[in-house]
Scaffold this motif. Structure first.
Motif, PDB file in Angstrom:
ATOM      1  N   GLU A 189      44.515  29.795  36.825  1.00 54.67           N
ATOM      2  CA  GLU A 189      44.347  29.213  38.159  1.00 54.67           C
ATOM      3  C   GLU A 189      44.694  27.730  38.115  1.00 54.67           C
ATOM      4  OE1 GLU A 189      40.483  29.902  39.687  1.00 54.67           O
ATOM      5  OE2 GLU A 189      40.761  32.072  39.947  1.00 54.67           O
TER       6      GLU A 189
ATOM      7  N   PRO B 237      50.736  30.030  36.744  1.00 53.26           N
ATOM      8  CA  PRO B 237      50.905  31.483  36.620  1.00 53.26           C
ATOM      9  C   PRO B 237      52.351  31.939  36.493  1.00 53.26           C
ATOM     10  CG  PRO B 237      49.273  30.970  38.285  1.00 53.26           C
ATOM     11  CD  PRO B 237      49.902  29.667  37.883  1.00 53.26           C
TER      12      PRO B 237
ATOM     13  N   TYR C  59      49.455  40.131  32.090  1.00 56.67           N
ATOM     14  CA  TYR C  59      48.818  40.081  33.408  1.00 56.67           C
ATOM     15  C   TYR C  59      47.982  38.815  33.587  1.00 56.67           C
ATOM     16  CZ  TYR C  59      50.036  44.996  32.952  1.00 56.67           C
ATOM     17  OH  TYR C  59      50.718  46.168  32.733  1.00 56.67           O
ATOM     18  N   SER C  60      48.439  37.714  33.031  1.00 58.73           N
ATOM     19  CA  SER C  60      47.675  36.468  33.148  1.00 58.73           C
ATOM     20  C   SER C  60      47.632  35.949  34.577  1.00 58.73           C
ATOM     21  CB  SER C  60      48.272  35.410  32.220  1.00 58.73           C
ATOM     22  OG  SER C  60      49.627  35.179  32.555  1.00 58.73           O
ATOM     23  N   GLU C  61      48.632  36.329  35.424  1.00 59.24           N
ATOM     24  CA  GLU C  61      48.644  35.823  36.800  1.00 59.24           C
ATOM     25  C   GLU C  61      47.585  36.494  37.673  1.00 59.24           C
ATOM     26  OE1 GLU C  61      51.098  39.529  36.856  1.00 59.24           O
ATOM     27  OE2 GLU C  61      50.848  37.795  35.520  1.00 59.24           O
ATOM     28  N   ARG C  62      46.929  37.527  37.161  1.00 58.26           N
ATOM     29  CA  ARG C  62      45.930  38.227  37.966  1.00 58.26           C
ATOM     30  C   ARG C  62      44.539  37.624  37.776  1.00 58.26           C
ATOM     31  NH1 ARG C  62      47.794  44.601  37.320  1.00 58.26           N
ATOM     32  NH2 ARG C  62      49.986  44.251  37.874  1.00 58.26           N
ATOM     33  N   GLY C  63      44.448  36.338  38.028  1.00 57.02           N
ATOM     34  CA  GLY C  63      43.163  35.652  37.978  1.00 57.02           C
ATOM     35  C   GLY C  63      42.834  34.988  36.667  1.00 57.02           C
TER      36      GLY C  63
END
Length: 354
Positions: free
Chosen positions: A114, A309, A107-111
């Protein structure tokens, strides 16, 4: 003789764990907090080993010299508390590290990423808070709550009774200990296996050939890989299973055994496990990860490139930065080689010979 052996074990254990603590702390990583957690574990081992070895000596001396019960209880309290601090801290930090690695991978794309760079401020704060709270809660649960009632702890408590060389006589405490020491580790191991399976499936989708080129290639991002961290966590769980099996065997043959047999079994079990996690496991880690521990700082920086991301390198990262000095050096080299024809585009010419 016993004192000399314990001093030798304490010195070797302290030196090995201090070496690992210092070396792991200086390693650079994409997510430094994972290496810092491992450094805290080894530093705690190095700090606790001398105290625990001293309490080993006092507990053994008090039992075989038939010391007063108050002295035996005092040193048993210290012995159990010191061992539990190192045991609980290692278990919680290892489990939380694996859980947060799982979250970082999936879940690295959830903030957490960046503009192609890591954004781990809140991530690090949450990991620290969970490590502290879970360690304190576990220690307060055992042996903190039990130590508030000392007579009951040494009369009916299993570990307290074994430490002072008495037979435990509370069947309810035995059943509760079996439930806790078997159910909790099994649940945590199943969770970790689920995390590992899901991460493997995700990596196979990103890199079907197994090269991991989309996430920076195959090399260690941290001191320990996920599998190595899991193996280290299993050593703690192995002790809990072995402890439960030993207590069950002692309970089954309680009428045939003397109090000295109970005490000897307890001391042998704890001593073997402590030697395993204090000296043997750190030595294996030093041998296995020797190239990482002695890696130069310039090589440590090459951990993994910044990625977006969606696991794709941003367009501007594909074009190297070209300064005026680079262009002048290129043109002077072309002049010395006798190349008089200038390229159509200076930038294109530089890139074609980069």
């Amino acid at each position: 003789m016993l004192k000399a052996v314990l001093v030798m074990i304490a010195c070797s254990g302290c030196s090995v764990n201090l070496y690992l603590c210092a070396r792991v702390l200086r390693l650079r990583s994409l997510v430094p907090i994972f290496n810092q957690s491992m450094s805290i574990i080894f530093g705690t081992f190095a700090l606790m080993i001398p105290f625990i070895c001293a309490e080993y000596y006092m507990v053994l001396s008090n039992f075989y010299d038939r010391a007063e019960k108050e002295d035996s209880m005092l040193h048993c309290i210290l012995f159990i508390s010191f061992r539990q601090v190192s045991f609980v801290l290692a278990s919680r930090l290892l489990f939380n590290s694996m859980f947060f690695r799982y979250f970082l991978v999936l879940y690295s794309e959830r903030g957490l990423v960046e503009k192609g760079k890591m954004n781990l401020g809140l991530f690090n704060i949450l990991l620290v808070l969970i490590n502290i709270s879970s360690t304190v809660i576990s220690f307060v649960n055992y042996p903190g709550a039990q130590l508030l009632h000392l007579p009951q702890f040494f009369q009916h408590g299993i570990t307290g009774a074994l430490c002072i060389g008495h037979k435990f006589d509370d069947k309810g405490s035995l059943d509760q200990a079996k439930l806790i020491t078997v159910f909790v580790p099994c649940l945590e191991i199943l969770c970790i296996l689920g995390f590992r399976s899901k991460m493997n499936r995700t990596m196979k989708k990103l890199c079907p050939k197994g090269s991991l080129a989309s996430v920076g290639g195959i090399h260690n991002r941290n001191f320990l890989t996920y599998d190595d961290t899991f193996k280290m966590f299993l050593t703690n769980s192995f002790y809990q299973f072995t402890y439960t099996v030993t207590i069950s065997v002692l309970d089954r043959h309680r009428t045939m055994l003397e109090e000295s047999h109970f005490f000897t079994s307890f001391i042998l079990l704890t001593a073997i496990f402590d030697f395993l996690r204090w000296i043997l496991v750190p030595l294996i880690l030093i041998i296995k990860q020797w190239h990482i521990l002695n890696m130069a700082p310039s090589e440590q920086v090459r951990v993994v490139p910044n990625v977006s991301p969606r696991n794709q390198v941003e367009p501007q990262q594909l074009v190297p930065r070209i300064s005026g000095r680079d262009i002048r050096v290129y043109l002077s080299q072309m002049h010395r080689l006798g190349v008089n024809k200038k390229p159509v585009s200076t930038v294109t010419g530089v890139l074609s010979h980069w």
